[in-house]
Design a protein around this motif. Sequence first.
Motif, PDB file in Angstrom:
ATOM      1  N   GLU A   1       0.774  -1.234   0.000  1.00  0.00           N
ATOM      2  CA  GLU A   1       0.000   0.000   0.000  1.00  0.00           C
ATOM      3  C   GLU A   1       0.809   1.290   0.000  1.00  0.00           C
ATOM      4  O   GLU A   1       0.281   2.336  -0.372  1.00  0.00           O
ATOM      5  CB  GLU A   1      -0.936   0.008   1.220  1.00  0.00           C
ATOM      6  N   TYR A   2       2.043   1.248   0.425  1.00  0.00           N
ATOM      7  CA  TYR A   2       2.861   2.466   0.468  1.00  0.00           C
ATOM      8  C   TYR A   2       3.413   2.771  -0.936  1.00  0.00           C
ATOM      9  O   TYR A   2       3.650   1.845  -1.711  1.00  0.00           O
ATOM     10  CB  TYR A   2       4.030   2.282   1.433  1.00  0.00           C
ATOM     11  N   PRO A   3       3.653   4.051  -1.231  1.00  0.00           N
ATOM     12  CA  PRO A   3       4.295   4.394  -2.508  1.00  0.00           C
ATOM     13  C   PRO A   3       5.795   4.080  -2.412  1.00  0.00           C
ATOM     14  O   PRO A   3       6.541   4.762  -1.719  1.00  0.00           O
ATOM     15  CB  PRO A   3       4.044   5.899  -2.634  1.00  0.00           C
ATOM     16  N   LEU A   4       6.224   3.012  -3.079  1.00  0.00           N
ATOM     17  CA  LEU A   4       7.606   2.543  -2.987  1.00  0.00           C
ATOM     18  C   LEU A   4       8.477   3.186  -4.064  1.00  0.00           C
ATOM     19  O   LEU A   4       8.018   3.431  -5.180  1.00  0.00           O
ATOM     20  CB  LEU A   4       7.652   1.025  -3.103  1.00  0.00           C
ATOM     21  N   GLN A   5       9.723   3.425  -3.710  1.00  0.00           N
ATOM     22  CA  GLN A   5      10.693   4.037  -4.605  1.00  0.00           C
ATOM     23  C   GLN A   5      11.718   2.982  -5.049  1.00  0.00           C
ATOM     24  O   GLN A   5      11.926   1.990  -4.358  1.00  0.00           O
ATOM     25  CB  GLN A   5      11.422   5.182  -3.894  1.00  0.00           C
ATOM     26  N   PRO A   6      12.393   3.216  -6.165  1.00  0.00           N
ATOM     27  CA  PRO A   6      13.460   2.290  -6.586  1.00  0.00           C
ATOM     28  C   PRO A   6      14.576   2.241  -5.540  1.00  0.00           C
ATOM     29  O   PRO A   6      14.904   3.264  -4.931  1.00  0.00           O
ATOM     30  CB  PRO A   6      13.972   2.909  -7.897  1.00  0.00           C
TER      31      PRO A   6
END
Length: 162
Positions: free
Chosen positions: A146-151
């Motif tokens: 659910e969290y906005p994940l980054q590379p």
Amino acid sequence: MHNDLAYEYDIHLPSGGEEGKKYPAVFALHGIGYDEQYMLSLVEDLKEEFILIGIRGDLPYEDGYAYYYLKEYGKPERKMFDDSIGKLKHFIEYALNQYPIDSDRVYLIGFSQGAILSMSLALILGDKIKGIAAMNGYIPSFVKEEYPLQPISHLSVFLPQG
């Protein structure tokens, strides 16, 4: 404690620091029932090359502190977890603006609850974090889902277990 911060902290700046020089920083997050001094003791050998910041959880737990409470083992109380992630993101931004930290060399170290938060923050903050050392932790499924994940292909990771 600073009025705009949720957390108390202990900071160690390199002695004899040079004016205008930026230093790598280690943000140290303790496990439930511990405090910032426990984690700082693990990285004290870095004190002449790094800025060391031990962040104390804001919730009392037994003889120490916590960043959030658990519903049951392995299941963080979601709202408290979300709040702690937000407060830690704010704290890191505050420290980057307040101290001579090289923003390209920010590291997180955590044990147990601190490891969970370190790994989660690395996924959320992406290239703002250079590396993590996460001891005895996991990434909650809701963070991955659910969290906005980054590379994180740039991220250096050390995961001791045991």
